[in-house]
Design a protein around this motif. Structure first.
Motif, short mmCIF file in Angstrom:
data_model
loop_
_atom_site.label_atom_id
_atom_site.label_comp_id
_atom_site.label_asym_id
_atom_site.label_seq_id
_atom_site.Cartn_x
_atom_site.Cartn_y
_atom_site.Cartn_z
N VAL A 66 -8.70 -12.18 -3.59
CA VAL A 66 -8.24 -11.97 -4.97
C VAL A 66 -9.09 -12.78 -5.95
CG1 VAL A 66 -6.30 -12.31 -6.55
CG2 VAL A 66 -5.90 -11.38 -4.26
N TRP A 69 -12.76 -11.38 -6.16
CA TRP A 69 -12.91 -9.93 -6.09
C TRP A 69 -14.02 -9.39 -6.98
CZ3 TRP A 69 -12.62 -6.21 -3.02
CH2 TRP A 69 -12.75 -4.90 -3.48
N TRP A 83 -11.04 -2.02 0.64
CA TRP A 83 -10.49 -3.26 0.08
C TRP A 83 -9.86 -3.00 -1.28
CZ3 TRP A 83 -9.33 -6.74 3.35
CH2 TRP A 83 -10.08 -6.88 4.51
N LEU A 87 -5.97 -4.00 -2.09
CA LEU A 87 -5.61 -4.85 -3.24
C LEU A 87 -4.68 -4.13 -4.19
CD1 LEU A 87 -8.88 -6.78 -4.17
CD2 LEU A 87 -6.70 -7.74 -3.39
N TRP A 90 -1.23 -3.97 -2.55
CA TRP A 90 -0.61 -5.30 -2.55
C TRP A 90 -0.12 -5.68 -3.94
CZ3 TRP A 90 -5.04 -7.99 0.64
CH2 TRP A 90 -4.92 -7.61 1.97
N ARG A 91 -0.90 -5.31 -4.95
CA ARG A 91 -0.48 -5.59 -6.34
C ARG A 91 0.75 -4.76 -6.71
NH1 ARG A 91 -6.58 -6.18 -7.86
NH2 ARG A 91 -6.70 -8.45 -7.98
#
Length: 97
Positions: A66, A69, A83, A87, A90-91
């Motif tokens: 993070v 990134w 990826w 991300l 996950w966000r």
């Protein structure tokens, strides 16, 4: 030159994803811990590009991914979309900011 390995506990061998470099797992960990930022980013990107998903986390943290990134994304080649997807999910789930 040390032998290639998939056993990330074997500190004196080279990780399979650094097949083209004479770095041991111990040396890689040291670079990631205390190398200059550009060197760290180079190896972080190589890990994200070349290592198996489960091996990535033996060297990097989600926080590393993070935090860096923006600098890592352009270096990820064909793995960038993978990826980015992780991300983004996950966000959406509130697991990372």
């Amino acid at each position: 030159m040390s032998r290639l390995t998939t056993d990330m506990r074997d500190e004196d061998s080279r990780p399979y994803f650094l097949w083209d470099e004479p770095l041991t797992i111990r040396q890689l960990r040291e670079i990631l811990r205390s190398g200059d930022e550009q060197e760290r980013l180079t190896y972080m990107a190589k890990i994200l590009r070349e290592a198996r998903y489960e091996d990535v986390w033996k060297f990097l943290s989600v926080d590393d991914l993070v935090r860096y990134w923006e600098q890592l994304a352009p270096r990820l080649g064909r793995r960038r979309a993978f990826w980015e997807f992780l991300l983004r999910k996950w966000r959406e789930l509130g697991l990372v900011r």
